[in-house]
Motif scaffolding. Structure first.
Motif, short mmCIF file in Angstrom:
data_model
loop_
_atom_site.label_atom_id
_atom_site.label_comp_id
_atom_site.label_asym_id
_atom_site.label_seq_id
_atom_site.Cartn_x
_atom_site.Cartn_y
_atom_site.Cartn_z
N ASP A 345 35.39 54.71 28.69
CA ASP A 345 36.79 55.06 28.93
C ASP A 345 36.87 56.53 29.35
O ASP A 345 37.35 56.85 30.43
CB ASP A 345 37.63 54.81 27.68
N ALA A 351 32.38 58.39 35.45
CA ALA A 351 33.67 57.71 35.71
C ALA A 351 33.86 56.55 34.76
O ALA A 351 32.90 55.91 34.33
CB ALA A 351 33.69 57.22 37.15
N ARG A 352 35.15 56.28 34.42
CA ARG A 352 35.48 55.10 33.62
C ARG A 352 34.88 53.88 34.31
O ARG A 352 34.95 53.74 35.54
CB ARG A 352 37.00 54.97 33.55
N GLY A 353 34.27 52.99 33.56
CA GLY A 353 33.66 51.80 34.16
C GLY A 353 32.70 51.13 33.19
O GLY A 353 32.62 51.51 32.01
N PHE A 354 31.98 50.16 33.71
CA PHE A 354 31.06 49.37 32.90
C PHE A 354 29.66 49.56 33.48
O PHE A 354 29.45 49.39 34.69
CB PHE A 354 31.50 47.89 32.98
N TYR A 355 28.70 49.95 32.63
CA TYR A 355 27.37 50.33 33.10
C TYR A 355 26.27 49.63 32.29
O TYR A 355 26.45 49.38 31.09
CB TYR A 355 27.14 51.84 32.95
N LEU A 366 26.00 51.08 37.57
CA LEU A 366 27.39 50.59 37.53
C LEU A 366 27.44 49.09 37.78
O LEU A 366 26.78 48.58 38.68
CB LEU A 366 28.22 51.32 38.60
N GLU A 368 30.18 46.23 38.75
CA GLU A 368 31.57 46.03 39.19
C GLU A 368 32.18 44.96 38.28
O GLU A 368 31.63 43.87 38.17
CB GLU A 368 31.61 45.52 40.64
N THR A 369 33.28 45.27 37.64
CA THR A 369 33.93 44.26 36.80
C THR A 369 35.44 44.44 36.84
O THR A 369 35.94 45.47 37.29
CB THR A 369 33.38 44.30 35.36
N GLU A 371 39.05 45.31 35.86
CA GLU A 371 39.63 46.41 35.08
C GLU A 371 40.29 45.89 33.78
O GLU A 371 40.18 46.50 32.72
CB GLU A 371 40.62 47.16 35.98
N LEU A 374 37.70 45.22 31.18
CA LEU A 374 37.18 46.48 30.61
C LEU A 374 38.16 47.00 29.54
O LEU A 374 37.75 47.37 28.43
CB LEU A 374 36.99 47.50 31.73
#
Ligand SMILES: Cc1cc2nc3c(=O)[nH]c(=O)nc-3n(C[C@H](O)[C@H](O)[C@H](O)COP(=O)(O)O)c2cc1C
Length: 481
Positions: A345, A351-355, A366, A368-369, A371, A374
């Protein structure tokens, strides 16, 4: 054995969507439909006169034909997302229930899929029957629904399917309850189609090369002890508080002679023992000073990075060769099946995201998922901690189950959970040493993780979570789990 007698054809069974007990539907003059349940009202939108007139039938069951009845299907789908409907299979609106389908997952709606009558069907090795209250229920950790058995002919037919049989063979049975039931159970993953010549190896014929590695009790435990694939109550519900007093925090002493260890405390505690005592759970994080990417990198390096790659030593020369990739924590059989995924977050420099943490390259990749997913994952963790905000970083431990179950039978899943505990404490201690906050999360949604990664829940799945971030100076959030 199947009986030789043939039955006269009975009318086909159909699915009817019925409101669960305690739920009532209300219609407004303008076509609005709302449901009343648990003392609250939820509005489901506006529907045509045809649908609102039939809304009264929901108490006994509305004929449900997904594709041909789009508007009614949409209302049923919206009600099902709130867990307000079940589906009954019967030979007409007033006919007795053959089987009742209780959805266990939000996205599930039963379908009666096309069946090739010459193709054998068999009962999944993951399916089981049990008593629930006064009901007999059929379940499976693969199924997205639970099936309540209401007619003895259904139970008898399921027993016939311990061996692969075609619909043609089953039709000769005295109590054949109809092909619609088979279609429903095939769609529900209670039955499967083993394919020609698979009679002797039903285990290998079901599902994919990953499913074959699962023992029955392990898959059941995985799906029932986490969120996402069942609709049973779970969490700190104190369900037995009326039945028994709470077990004491400290075990009563054994009566034998005691050797007092306090008399041996001569040296002050070591730096490591001090760190162990300093470790604590942090649930509230400092919004103005998020954790930095450099700190995340140090935490992962210290707790989870792959140190080397080597061939596992094996005592017995008949054992298959296995490459291992040791990390800083112990792992049964050097399996190292746990992967780390970071839902970010707030993190300075990231950056905010899923890794995914690529523990071999020591890199974050990264993924891609969606939002919304998440946010849902971060908010689930906030709720589990009773925290004022979502965690800055939420680490999910996902197991590549096959790494363990390819070798170990009987206790593979238990081993995975032990590894989760080991890695959790390793992360806690690294965080304590770095003076950043951490809090373990007791339960996660395995279906949400599957959606976010696109990985099937039995292939690589969420088994543990820990929230990470910079704690606020005085963290006095009470224990919430
Ligand atoms: C496996 C495990 C699951 C936990 N789950 C939660 C949780 O869901 N929510 C939460 O607020 N704390 C959770 N905790 C943290 C415990 O509440 C905490 O460790 C315990 O109260 C002791 O406090 P301490 O960690 O500060 O020493 C969990 C801890 C462990 C080890």
């Amino acid at each position: 054995m199947l009986s030789e007698t043939s039955q006269p054809p009975s009318p086909p069974a159909r699915l009817f969507a019925r409101l669960n007990p305690g739920v009532t539907l209300e219609r407004s003059a303008t076509g609005g439909v709302s449901a009343l349940f648990d003392g609250r009202t939820v509005e489901f939108g506006t529907f045509g006169a045809d649908v609102t007139e039939r809304a009264a039938d929901f108490e006994t069951g509305v004929a449900f034909d997904g594709e041909r009845d789009a508007e009614m299907s949409e209302l049923v789908r919206r009600l099902a997302l709130y867990g307000l409907v079940e589906y009954r299979l019967a030979r007409g609106p007033s006919g007795p229930d053959l089987i009742v389908v209780e959805p266990q997952m939000r996205d599930y709606a039963p379908r009666m899929i096309e069946i090739d009558e010459d193709r054998p069907l068999a009962l999944s090795r993951f399916a089981y029957m049990r008593r629930r209250g006064a009901d007999l229920v059929l379940e499976s950790p693969r199924a997205m629904a639970l099936f309540r058995l209401c007619d003895p002919s259904v139970t008898a037919m399921i027993a016939h399917l311990s061996e692969a049989r075609t619909v043609k063979e089953l039709r000769d049975s005295a109590d054949f309850p109809g092909v619609e039931l088979l279609a429903l159970l095939l769609d529900g993953q209670i039955l499967f189609t083993p394919g020609p010549g698979a009679d002797k190896a039903l285990r290998a014929a079901e599902g994919d090369g990953d499913l074959v590695l699962w023992d029955f009790h392990d898959l059941l435990f995985h799906t029932r002890s986490t969120d996402g694939r069942h609709a049973n109550p779970s969490g700190g519900l104190y369900a037995h508080a009326d039945l028994a007093a709470p077990p004491p925090a400290v075990r009563p002493s054994w009566p034998g002679p005691a050797i007092d260890l306090k008399t041996l405390e001569t040296a002050p505690p070591s730096a490591f023992a001090t760190l162990l005592r300093r470790r604590h759970s942090t649930r509230a994080f400092d919004e103005r000073r998020p954790i930095t990417l450099a700190e995340v990198a140090r935490l992962l390096d210290g707790a989870a990075r792959i140190i080397s790659r080597e061939q596992a030593p094996h005592e017995d020369h008949d054992e298959p060769e296995l490459e291992v990739a040791p990390r800083p924590y112990p792992s049964g059989g050097a399996s190292y099946e746990l992967e780390l995924y970071l839902a970010v977050d707030r993190c300075e420099g990231l950056a905010r995201g899923f890794y995914h943490y690529d523990a071999s390259r020591h890199a974050l990749v990264l993924i891609e998922t969606n939002e919304h997913w998440l946010t849902a994952m971060l908010e689930d963790a906030q709720f589990a901690m009773g925290a004022p905000a979502v965690p800055q970083v939420l680490v999910t431990m996902a197991a590549r189950f096959g790494r363990v179950s390819w070798k170990y039978s009987g206790f593979a899943y238990a081993l995975v959970l032990k590894h989760v505990g080991v890695l959790m404490q390793t992360l806690y201690l690294m965080a304590a040493e770095m003076e950043i906050g951490a809090c373990a999360i007791g339960v996660g949604d395995i279906d949400l993780f599957a959606k976010m990664t696109g990985l099937a829940f039995h292939v690589e799945g969420s088994v543990g979570q820990i929230a990470i971030g910079r704690g606020v100076q005085s963290d006095s959030t009470p224990v919430a789990d």
